[in-house]
Design a protein around this motif. Structure first.
Motif, short mmCIF file in Angstrom:
data_model
loop_
_atom_site.label_atom_id
_atom_site.label_comp_id
_atom_site.label_asym_id
_atom_site.label_seq_id
_atom_site.Cartn_x
_atom_site.Cartn_y
_atom_site.Cartn_z
N THR A 1 0.76 -0.97 -0.07
CA THR A 1 0.06 0.01 0.23
C THR A 1 0.85 1.25 0.36
OG1 THR A 1 -0.06 -0.18 2.46
CG2 THR A 1 -1.95 -1.46 1.21
N PRO A 2 0.13 2.04 -0.58
CA PRO A 2 1.32 3.60 -0.88
C PRO A 2 1.48 4.70 0.51
CG PRO A 2 -0.92 3.87 -1.75
CD PRO A 2 -1.04 2.50 -1.46
N TYR A 3 0.71 4.24 1.16
CA TYR A 3 0.89 4.19 2.81
C TYR A 3 0.75 3.68 3.91
CZ TYR A 3 -3.86 3.82 1.76
OH TYR A 3 -5.32 3.16 1.78
#
Length: 72
Positions: A35-37
């Motif tokens: 996931t990007p975060y």
């Protein structure tokens, strides 16, 4: 005197339980890295409830897959 608990079955159950938990956590870490975060920060600090629901569904899905794989 009959055995109340079959030690071989108890050992196998414990082994598969530990294996299932390890596989679950490894897969969760992989999803977290993809996931990007940061999932924990989004869910806990920013109170992102929709993300928490998606992650809970993902956890249930992984748990069902691991349980089915262990069960045979």
């Amino acid at each position: 005197m009959p055995e109340i608990v079959n030690m071989k079955l108890l050992f196998n159950s414990l082994l598969y339980s530990i294996l299932g938990v390890v596989v679950f956590w490894v897969s969760f870490i992989i999803v977290d890295k993809l996931t990007p975060y940061e999932l924990w920060r989004e869910i806990v600090e920013r109170k992102n409830q929709p993300l928490a629901i998606v992650i809970a569904a993902m956890c249930l899905g992984i748990a069902i897959i691991v349980a089915a794989a262990i069960h045979g």
